[in-house]
Design a protein around this motif. Structure first.
Motif, PDB file in Angstrom:
ATOM      1  N   PHE A  19      52.814  -9.194  58.302  1.00 20.42           N
ATOM      2  CA  PHE A  19      51.465  -9.328  57.777  1.00 20.42           C
ATOM      3  C   PHE A  19      51.541  -9.424  56.253  1.00 20.42           C
ATOM      4  O   PHE A  19      52.272  -8.660  55.608  1.00 20.42           O
ATOM      5  N   VAL A  20      50.790 -10.361  55.716  1.00 23.29           N
ATOM      6  CA  VAL A  20      50.604 -10.478  54.266  1.00 23.29           C
ATOM      7  C   VAL A  20      49.166 -10.079  53.989  1.00 23.29           C
ATOM      8  O   VAL A  20      48.235 -10.700  54.506  1.00 23.29           O
ATOM      9  N   LEU A  21      48.965  -9.034  53.177  1.00 23.04           N
ATOM     10  CA  LEU A  21      47.633  -8.445  53.055  1.00 23.04           C
ATOM     11  C   LEU A  21      47.239  -8.199  51.612  1.00 23.04           C
ATOM     12  O   LEU A  21      48.053  -7.783  50.782  1.00 23.04           O
ATOM     13  N   LEU A  22      45.943  -8.438  51.346  1.00 23.17           N
ATOM     14  CA  LEU A  22      45.285  -7.917  50.159  1.00 23.17           C
ATOM     15  C   LEU A  22      44.349  -6.819  50.638  1.00 23.17           C
ATOM     16  O   LEU A  22      43.533  -7.040  51.528  1.00 23.17           O
ATOM     17  N   ALA A  47      41.132   0.407  44.164  1.00 27.78           N
ATOM     18  CA  ALA A  47      41.929  -0.666  43.572  1.00 27.78           C
ATOM     19  C   ALA A  47      42.328  -1.675  44.638  1.00 27.78           C
ATOM     20  O   ALA A  47      42.347  -1.375  45.841  1.00 27.78           O
ATOM     21  N   PHE A  48      42.660  -2.889  44.180  1.00 29.65           N
ATOM     22  CA  PHE A  48      43.262  -3.906  45.026  1.00 29.65           C
ATOM     23  C   PHE A  48      44.782  -3.758  44.991  1.00 29.65           C
ATOM     24  O   PHE A  48      45.364  -3.438  43.950  1.00 29.65           O
ATOM     25  N   SER A  49      45.420  -4.044  46.123  1.00 30.07           N
ATOM     26  CA  SER A  49      46.873  -4.133  46.176  1.00 30.07           C
ATOM     27  C   SER A  49      47.248  -5.163  47.230  1.00 30.07           C
ATOM     28  O   SER A  49      46.517  -5.364  48.203  1.00 30.07           O
ATOM     29  N   ALA A  50      48.388  -5.811  47.033  1.00 25.93           N
ATOM     30  CA  ALA A  50      48.862  -6.814  47.982  1.00 25.93           C
ATOM     31  C   ALA A  50      50.261  -6.432  48.439  1.00 25.93           C
ATOM     32  O   ALA A  50      51.089  -5.977  47.637  1.00 25.93           O
ATOM     33  N   PHE A  51      50.525  -6.632  49.725  1.00 24.37           N
ATOM     34  CA  PHE A  51      51.818  -6.228  50.250  1.00 24.37           C
ATOM     35  C   PHE A  51      52.124  -6.980  51.542  1.00 24.37           C
ATOM     36  O   PHE A  51      51.238  -7.556  52.179  1.00 24.37           O
ATOM     37  N   SER A  95      56.311  -3.872  51.509  1.00 24.12           N
ATOM     38  CA  SER A  95      56.795  -4.355  50.209  1.00 24.12           C
ATOM     39  C   SER A  95      55.621  -4.922  49.433  1.00 24.12           C
ATOM     40  O   SER A  95      54.910  -5.815  49.933  1.00 24.12           O
ATOM     41  N   TYR A  96      55.419  -4.447  48.223  1.00 19.24           N
ATOM     42  CA  TYR A  96      54.317  -4.942  47.402  1.00 19.24           C
ATOM     43  C   TYR A  96      54.672  -6.292  46.798  1.00 19.24           C
ATOM     44  O   TYR A  96      55.838  -6.549  46.453  1.00 19.24           O
ATOM     45  N   ILE A  97      53.673  -7.166  46.706  1.00 16.51           N
ATOM     46  CA  ILE A  97      53.884  -8.534  46.244  1.00 16.51           C
ATOM     47  C   ILE A  97      52.823  -8.894  45.207  1.00 16.51           C
ATOM     48  O   ILE A  97      51.764  -8.267  45.131  1.00 16.51           O
ATOM     49  N   PRO A  98      53.081  -9.925  44.392  1.00 18.07           N
ATOM     50  CA  PRO A  98      52.073 -10.356  43.424  1.00 18.07           C
ATOM     51  C   PRO A  98      50.920 -11.093  44.100  1.00 18.07           C
ATOM     52  O   PRO A  98      51.097 -11.745  45.135  1.00 18.07           O
ATOM     53  N   PHE A  99      49.737 -10.977  43.518  1.00 11.87           N
ATOM     54  CA  PHE A  99      48.572 -11.724  43.977  1.00 11.87           C
ATOM     55  C   PHE A  99      47.709 -12.036  42.770  1.00 11.87           C
ATOM     56  O   PHE A  99      47.853 -11.425  41.695  1.00 11.87           O
ATOM     57  N   SER A 100      46.796 -12.980  42.952  1.00 11.28           N
ATOM     58  CA  SER A 100      45.871 -13.310  41.869  1.00 11.28           C
ATOM     59  C   SER A 100      44.607 -13.908  42.464  1.00 11.28           C
ATOM     60  O   SER A 100      44.608 -14.437  43.584  1.00 11.28           O
ATOM     61  N   PHE A 101      43.514 -13.809  41.715  1.00 11.45           N
ATOM     62  CA  PHE A 101      42.281 -14.511  42.021  1.00 11.45           C
ATOM     63  C   PHE A 101      42.170 -15.714  41.096  1.00 11.45           C
ATOM     64  O   PHE A 101      42.644 -15.667  39.944  1.00 11.45           O
ATOM     65  N   ASN A 102      41.514 -16.767  41.585  1.00  9.61           N
ATOM     66  CA  ASN A 102      41.193 -17.872  40.682  1.00  9.61           C
ATOM     67  C   ASN A 102      40.056 -17.433  39.746  1.00  9.61           C
ATOM     68  O   ASN A 102      39.513 -16.328  39.859  1.00  9.61           O
ATOM     69  N   GLY A 150      52.028 -14.655  46.312  1.00  9.66           N
ATOM     70  CA  GLY A 150      53.377 -15.194  46.174  1.00  9.66           C
ATOM     71  C   GLY A 150      54.325 -14.350  47.000  1.00  9.66           C
ATOM     72  O   GLY A 150      54.337 -13.125  46.878  1.00  9.66           O
ATOM     73  N   ILE A 151      55.118 -14.990  47.882  1.00  8.34           N
ATOM     74  CA  ILE A 151      55.956 -14.252  48.827  1.00  8.34           C
ATOM     75  C   ILE A 151      57.405 -14.702  48.737  1.00  8.34           C
ATOM     76  O   ILE A 151      57.708 -15.888  48.912  1.00  8.34           O
ATOM     77  N   ASP A 152      58.284 -13.764  48.484  1.00  9.88           N
ATOM     78  CA  ASP A 152      59.720 -14.003  48.586  1.00  9.88           C
ATOM     79  C   ASP A 152      60.038 -14.272  50.053  1.00  9.88           C
ATOM     80  O   ASP A 152      59.720 -13.452  50.922  1.00  9.88           O
ATOM     81  N   PRO A 153      60.656 -15.416  50.390  1.00 13.32           N
ATOM     82  CA  PRO A 153      60.923 -15.725  51.797  1.00 13.32           C
ATOM     83  C   PRO A 153      61.687 -14.632  52.531  1.00 13.32           C
ATOM     84  O   PRO A 153      61.513 -14.448  53.735  1.00 13.32           O
ATOM     85  N   ALA A 154      62.538 -13.880  51.826  1.00 11.66           N
ATOM     86  CA  ALA A 154      63.310 -12.830  52.487  1.00 11.66           C
ATOM     87  C   ALA A 154      62.413 -11.747  53.064  1.00 11.66           C
ATOM     88  O   ALA A 154      62.787 -11.083  54.044  1.00 11.66           O
TER      89      ALA A 154
END
Length: 204
Positions: A114-117, A123-127, A143-150, A159-163
């Protein structure tokens, strides 16, 4: 539920490795969370998915959700113990199903990742949640990952590292918005919108 008007496109973006799959979803087909004071229908549009996209370019995965209205900088606090609003992608990368977290014990689902915001009221967090260790008696890995809003805040991008998702050559996926009324592993949740409505679609 009205079936999604689905558009799937394999798009070149200037490099041979770029692959994009995009799915359109009707505006106005999301549900309103129970017992939530979320304001006007326009404000609730940030639970309404209108476009979801999965792409890979130069070895990196990117996923995005376009919504019918901007996501507030501080949405209402979700009610319930450990309640969360989730904007998510569910990925089915392997045959078979896995029981357990982040579902109740014993419940099987086909999604390994699952890729989640998440918005928890503070607070917001993405993982990424990796469920693949569960069948062998291990624990899911977060695993926490970067995210952004337009700029308009009506699209969230990951953004997800394929691993982190097993570096799959192909997989099925579904985007979903969810109100969780309790912690992961509990039954208390309400699905607000799917894209596509008809079920999973394929990447690439």
């Amino acid at each position: 539920m009205v079936l999604a008007s689905v558009l799937i496109a394999i798009v070149g973006t200037g490099t041979a490795s770029a692959q994009t799959v995009a799915v359109q979803d009707p505006v106005g087909d999301s549900g309103n969370p129970n017992d939530q004071s979320l304001g006007s229908e326009k404000e609730q549009g940030y639970f309404d998915i209108v476009r979801a996209e999965v792409s890979k370019d130069s070895g990196t995965f990117a996923m995005s959700l376009r919504l019918a209205a901007p996501v507030p900088a501080a949405p209402p606090r979700p009610k319930g113990d450990s309640g969360m609003f989730l904007w998510a992608f569910a990925l089915d990368t392997q045959p078979g199903s896995i029981a357990g977290y982040l579902y109740p014990p014993g419940q099987k689902r086909p999604f390994e990742y699952f890729v989640l915001l998440a918005w928890d009221g503070i607070a917001f967090s993405a993982f990424v949640i990796d469920r693949t260790p569960l069948p062998s008696g291990g624990e899911a890995v977060t695993s926490y990952i970067p995210f952004s809003f337009n700029t308009a805040r009506d699209e969230v991008q990951f953004g997800i590292d394929p691993a982190l998702i097993g570096n799959p050559a192909a997989f099925e996926w579904l985007s979903v918005n969810v109100l969780r009324k309790s912690h992961f592993g509990a039954e208390a949740l309400q699905v607000l919108d799917f894209a596509p409505d008809a079920g999973t679609t394929n990447w690439p």
